[in-house]
Design an enzyme around this catalytic site. Structure first.
Site, PDB file in Angstrom:
ATOM      1  N   GLY A   1       0.820  -1.201   0.000  1.00 19.93           N
ATOM      2  CA  GLY A   1       0.000   0.000   0.000  1.00 19.93           C
ATOM      3  C   GLY A   1       0.854   1.251   0.000  1.00 19.93           C
ATOM      4  O   GLY A   1       1.995   1.247  -0.463  1.00 19.93           O
ATOM      5  N   SER A   2       0.301   2.324   0.546  1.00 15.26           N
ATOM      6  CA  SER A   2       0.960   3.626   0.507  1.00 15.26           C
ATOM      7  C   SER A   2       2.009   3.758   1.602  1.00 15.26           C
ATOM      8  O   SER A   2       1.919   3.097   2.640  1.00 15.26           O
ATOM      9  CB  SER A   2      -0.081   4.737   0.680  1.00 15.26           C
ATOM     10  OG  SER A   2      -0.595   4.728   2.003  1.00 15.26           O
ATOM     11  N   PRO A   3       2.998   4.635   1.408  1.00 12.61           N
ATOM     12  CA  PRO A   3       3.975   4.888   2.475  1.00 12.61           C
ATOM     13  C   PRO A   3       3.318   5.406   3.757  1.00 12.61           C
ATOM     14  O   PRO A   3       3.777   5.090   4.853  1.00 12.61           O
ATOM     15  CB  PRO A   3       4.895   5.944   1.853  1.00 12.61           C
ATOM     16  CG  PRO A   3       4.789   5.729   0.381  1.00 12.61           C
ATOM     17  CD  PRO A   3       3.366   5.314   0.147  1.00 12.61           C
ATOM     18  N   ARG A   4       2.258   6.200   3.636  1.00 10.92           N
ATOM     19  CA  ARG A   4       1.597   6.735   4.826  1.00 10.92           C
ATOM     20  C   ARG A   4       1.047   5.613   5.696  1.00 10.92           C
ATOM     21  O   ARG A   4       1.284   5.567   6.911  1.00 10.92           O
ATOM     22  CB  ARG A   4       0.452   7.679   4.419  1.00 10.92           C
ATOM     23  CG  ARG A   4      -0.297   8.280   5.608  1.00 10.92           C
ATOM     24  CD  ARG A   4      -1.485   9.105   5.149  1.00 10.92           C
ATOM     25  NE  ARG A   4      -2.496   8.270   4.510  1.00 10.92           N
ATOM     26  CZ  ARG A   4      -3.419   7.578   5.187  1.00 10.92           C
ATOM     27  NH1 ARG A   4      -3.446   7.610   6.512  1.00 10.92           N
ATOM     28  NH2 ARG A   4      -4.308   6.856   4.533  1.00 10.92           N
ATOM     29  N   VAL A   5       0.327   4.678   5.088  1.00  8.04           N
ATOM     30  CA  VAL A   5      -0.213   3.558   5.857  1.00  8.04           C
ATOM     31  C   VAL A   5       0.893   2.600   6.253  1.00  8.04           C
ATOM     32  O   VAL A   5       0.850   1.971   7.316  1.00  8.04           O
ATOM     33  CB  VAL A   5      -1.317   2.829   5.054  1.00  8.04           C
ATOM     34  CG1 VAL A   5      -1.892   1.666   5.857  1.00  8.04           C
ATOM     35  CG2 VAL A   5      -2.428   3.804   4.673  1.00  8.04           C
ATOM     36  N   GLY A   6       1.928   2.491   5.422  1.00  6.77           N
ATOM     37  CA  GLY A   6       3.062   1.639   5.758  1.00  6.77           C
ATOM     38  C   GLY A   6       3.708   2.045   7.068  1.00  6.77           C
ATOM     39  O   GLY A   6       4.140   1.198   7.865  1.00  6.77           O
TER      40      GLY A   6
ATOM     41  N   GLU B   1       5.611  -3.293   0.945  1.00 10.19           N
ATOM     42  CA  GLU B   1       5.649  -3.006  -0.485  1.00 10.19           C
ATOM     43  C   GLU B   1       4.910  -1.690  -0.693  1.00 10.19           C
ATOM     44  O   GLU B   1       3.683  -1.644  -0.699  1.00 10.19           O
ATOM     45  CB  GLU B   1       4.997  -4.141  -1.283  1.00 10.19           C
ATOM     46  CG  GLU B   1       5.728  -5.459  -1.198  1.00 10.19           C
ATOM     47  CD  GLU B   1       7.067  -5.432  -1.919  1.00 10.19           C
ATOM     48  OE1 GLU B   1       7.278  -4.518  -2.747  1.00 10.19           O
ATOM     49  OE2 GLU B   1       7.910  -6.301  -1.648  1.00 10.19           O
TER      50      GLU B   1
ATOM     51  N   CYS C   1       1.775   0.530  -9.222  1.00 14.66           N
ATOM     52  CA  CYS C   1       2.802   1.188  -8.409  1.00 14.66           C
ATOM     53  C   CYS C   1       4.137   1.293  -9.125  1.00 14.66           C
ATOM     54  O   CYS C   1       4.977   2.106  -8.745  1.00 14.66           O
ATOM     55  CB  CYS C   1       2.970   0.465  -7.073  1.00 14.66           C
ATOM     56  SG  CYS C   1       3.659  -1.194  -7.222  1.00 14.66           S
TER      57      CYS C   1
END
Length: 408
Positions: A151-156, A173, A207
């Site tokens: 997913g996104s870096p923010r949620v990561g 990822e 992505c």
């Protein structure tokens, strides 16, 4: 004053300058480390004796791959089936129990996975859980033995923070940027064909799709007409009616993307239809075709990225950039090969998978030592009281076996 700032800045500048990359440099450092051990052998023995009253011991090891235990897989919406099943295969093959959290945004696939998939697997070791961000947050409060997130870096960052509370290892990822460098010697029509196909695959919701092109002003003038020709050839005069052009996943993403059209000059396409979740994608904004004087000064290109360039330029790009993956003269085809690992670096992710790499990701690599219970007379040489003669015999024996000597 920070006592570490100058040292860390110096080391980072050295790395970015490329000093540590040549194989000769690395070999020289390892030879220097070997000389340190040889030249300071007695000094190290004395220091170990003073600190721990410890003598030298010789070891060798083998690796046993074992399942972590309970694994959590959080899947995304852009490839809701592939990016769910590929890590699931690795987790199951490694012998783990799995909790699967499909994306709530791709509702149809979520429904099929929740209702049908458990019928084909042993439900005592597999479960599908549903929900949005709130439910995922509650799920992350529990302890898992491994977490795999796409997913996104923010949620990561949220996932990694939750994992850190339990010291749980993770694979992240994450989305990154995928620059595509176009050299002046490239054929603009070939570049247009390949860039357009990879960019508009799945309506651009990939992505590893090319995000922007890096080229000279001269190449930009040649490339824009070629892209227009390719887009028309691929999707016709009315791309919205083309069966080969996908749609944006939902209204939220549609509104986000349409807002971007006001950020720069639209060179190609740009039409939109909210009811159909269609944006003139193909579209090119001139603002993402920068004119650069020294294109190969790029130091960090996050996530697997594409560089359709000639072979001599490829070597330079590889030497002067860092990314999770690389593909020269094409798009993201490297991620379709099971023989290659797929994953990010830095802000684009942690860890890797695909093929055997998936099995390794979901396996704990357990270091093991197996010794014979007999032959105690040979082992007796390592027991105290120690002497220089015994140490010499041990070193000769280990060198003859091609083993390394470790100071413990």
């Amino acid at each position: 004053m920070d006592p570490f700032e100058d040292t860390l800045r110096r080391l980072r500048e050295t790395f970015h300058a490329g000093h540590t990359r040549p194989a000769e440099f690395r070999a020289a450092q390892l030879r220097g480390l070997g000389r340190f051990l040889q030249d300071n052998k007695q000094l190290l023995y004395d220091a170990l004796a003073q600190d721990l009253h410890k003598a030298t011991q010789l070891d060798s090891a083998f690796i046993r791959k074992e399942p972590f235990g309970l694994v959590l897989i959080i899947a995304p919406w852009n490839y809701p089936l592939n990016l769910t099943l590929v890590p699931l295969v690795g987790a199951l093959a490694a012998g783990n129990c799995v909790v699967l959290k499909p994306s709530e945004i791709s509702k149809s696939i979520e429904k099929v996975l929740a209702e049908e998939l458990p019928r084909y697997l042993d439900q005592s070791c597999f479960a599908v859980v549903l929900g949005g961000p709130q439910e995922t947050g509650q799920l992350l409060e529990h302890r898992f033995d491994y977490i795999f997130f796409t997913g996104s870096p923010r949620v990561g960052k949220i996932v990694m923070t939750a994992a850190a509370k339990h010291l749980t290892p993770v694979t992240l990822e994450l989305g990154g940027k995928n620059p595509c460098y176009v050299d002046d010697d490239c054929d603009p029509q070939i570049v247009a064909n390949r860039v357009a196909w990879f960019r508009y695959f799945n309506a651009g919701q990939t992505c590893v799709a090319p995000d922007y092109l890096l080229c000279s002003p001269e190449m930009q003038e040649r490339l824009l007409p070629a892209l227009q020709s390719t887009i028309t050839h691929f999707y016709g005069d009315d791309p919205q009616s083309s069966p080969d052009l996908g749609r944006i996943i939902n209204q939220k993403q549609f509104q986000r993307l349409r807002a971007l059209l006001g950020c720069g000059r639209v060179a190609i396409g740009g039409q939109s239809d909210e009811r159909d979740r269609y944006i003139g994608d193909p579209r090119i904004q001139a603002r993402v075709l920068p004119c650069i004087k020294k294109p190969l000064s790029l130091r960090s290109a996050r996530q697997p990225h594409t560089h359709p360039v000639l072979s001599q330029v490829v070597k330079r790009v590889l030497a002067q950039t860092s990314s999770g993956g690389f593909c020269g003269n094409d798009g993201f085809m490297h991620m379709t090969l099971a023989s290659l690992p797929f994953g990010g670096v830095g802000a684009s992710g942690i860890g890797r998978y695909h093929g055997k790499f998936s099995f390794d990701t979901f396996s704990h690599h357990r270091a093991c030592l197996l010794r014979s219970p007999g032959m105690e007379k040979l082992n007796a040489i390592r027991y105290p009281p120690h002497s220089p003669r015994r140490l010499r015999v041990l070193l000769v024996a280990m060198e003859a076996r091609g083993c390394s000597c470790t100071l413990l």
